[in-house]
Design a protein around this motif. Structure first.
Motif, short mmCIF file in Angstrom:
data_model
loop_
_atom_site.label_atom_id
_atom_site.label_comp_id
_atom_site.label_asym_id
_atom_site.label_seq_id
_atom_site.Cartn_x
_atom_site.Cartn_y
_atom_site.Cartn_z
N ASP A 148 17.42 19.92 31.47
CA ASP A 148 17.45 18.49 31.77
C ASP A 148 18.72 17.93 31.14
OD1 ASP A 148 17.12 15.64 31.36
OD2 ASP A 148 15.00 15.90 31.85
N TYR A 149 19.65 17.47 31.99
CA TYR A 149 20.94 16.99 31.49
C TYR A 149 20.78 15.85 30.49
CZ TYR A 149 23.54 19.72 34.97
OH TYR A 149 24.09 20.75 35.69
N ALA A 150 19.89 14.91 30.76
CA ALA A 150 19.72 13.75 29.88
C ALA A 150 19.23 14.19 28.51
CB ALA A 150 18.74 12.76 30.50
N GLU A 153 22.10 15.87 26.70
CA GLU A 153 23.07 14.89 26.22
C GLU A 153 22.58 14.22 24.93
OE1 GLU A 153 23.78 12.45 29.68
OE2 GLU A 153 25.78 13.32 29.94
N ARG A 154 21.30 13.91 24.88
CA ARG A 154 20.75 13.29 23.67
C ARG A 154 20.85 14.25 22.48
NH1 ARG A 154 16.94 11.04 27.32
NH2 ARG A 154 15.36 12.63 26.86
N HIS A 157 24.48 14.43 21.30
CA HIS A 157 24.81 13.18 20.61
C HIS A 157 24.27 13.21 19.17
CE1 HIS A 157 25.91 9.00 20.19
NE2 HIS A 157 24.69 8.70 19.77
N LEU A 183 27.98 19.31 30.70
CA LEU A 183 27.63 17.89 30.66
C LEU A 183 28.78 17.01 31.12
CD1 LEU A 183 25.64 17.78 27.29
CD2 LEU A 183 24.73 17.92 29.60
N ARG A 186 29.58 17.88 35.39
CA ARG A 186 28.41 18.22 36.21
C ARG A 186 28.67 18.08 37.71
NH1 ARG A 186 24.09 13.90 34.17
NH2 ARG A 186 24.93 14.58 32.20
#
Length: 206
Positions: A148-150, A153-154, A157, A183, A186
């Motif tokens: 899951d890209y999101a 990313e979290r 971060h 990321l 994409r």
């Protein structure tokens, strides 16, 4: 026996190791710490495992092949986390910035299958001091399933705020990607690192 890049192998006898060149530092390193790391390359014609030897200096890296009969013990980055092997390091070594993070990372990345590679993985498994105050942390994440890209990313971060440079490779069935590249690009092509060399790929899980 299933072997993957970044796995650490304890060599039972150096006679099973084929070196391209008999360098003094290589022999000294193997006698001191008889461990090699599996490198991303095809096995030799006779089925020997492509491995690398680490020396004390950053530029001391030597490619070799290991006969499977010489495997005494095999430890994957994932096994390091599963067994929380860093807890067996001497207290003073666990004060190194990278090693101090391991318990926190185990908490933060509980939903991922991951593990330390590079010098951190090497020291945790061999207990030979290789980490420095300025060392980066190399991690591998199991990317055999679509991520899951999101969520990724979290995670990236959060890791950026830990005070140590962390590089993450995503290991898939076909090879490895740098997570940050996936990321950032994409909608474009990314580099897949395979046993036969790098390839440009549009969809990492196609």
């Amino acid at each position: 026996m299933v072997i993957h890049p970044h796995d650490l192998i304890e060599v039972s006898n150096l006679k099973y190791l084929s070196l391209y060149e008999d360098k003094e530092w290589v022999t000294a390193s193997l006698r001191r710490t008889p461990f090699v790391v599996v490198r991303r390359a095809d096995p030799s014609a006779d089925g020997c495992i492509p491995v690398g030897v680490r020396g004390q200096e950053r530029n001391q890296r030597e490619a070799a092949f290991l006969d499977p009969k010489g495997v005494s013990q095999l430890v994957s980055p994932y096994a390091i986390v599963k067994r929380q092997m860093w807890n067996s390091l001497p207290t003073e070594r666990r004060q190194q910035p990278v090693l101090q993070l391991m318990d926190l990372l185990a908490e933060m990345m509980a939903d991922w299958r991951w593990g330390p590679a590079g010098s951190a993985g090497f020291e945790i498994v061999t207990q030979y001091p290789t980490m420095k105050e300025t060392s980066d942390l190399d991690l591998v994440i199991d990317g055999s399933e679509v991520i899951d890209y999101a969520v990724a990313e979290r995670l990236v971060h959060k890791l950026e705020h830990l005070g140590v440079r962390i590089d993450i490779q995503l290991e898939t069935r076909d090879g490895a990607y740098v997570l940050r590249e996936i990321l950032e690009r994409r909608a474009s092509t990314v580099v897949l690192r395979t046993s036969s060399g790098p390839k440009l790929v549009r969809n990492p899980w196609q």
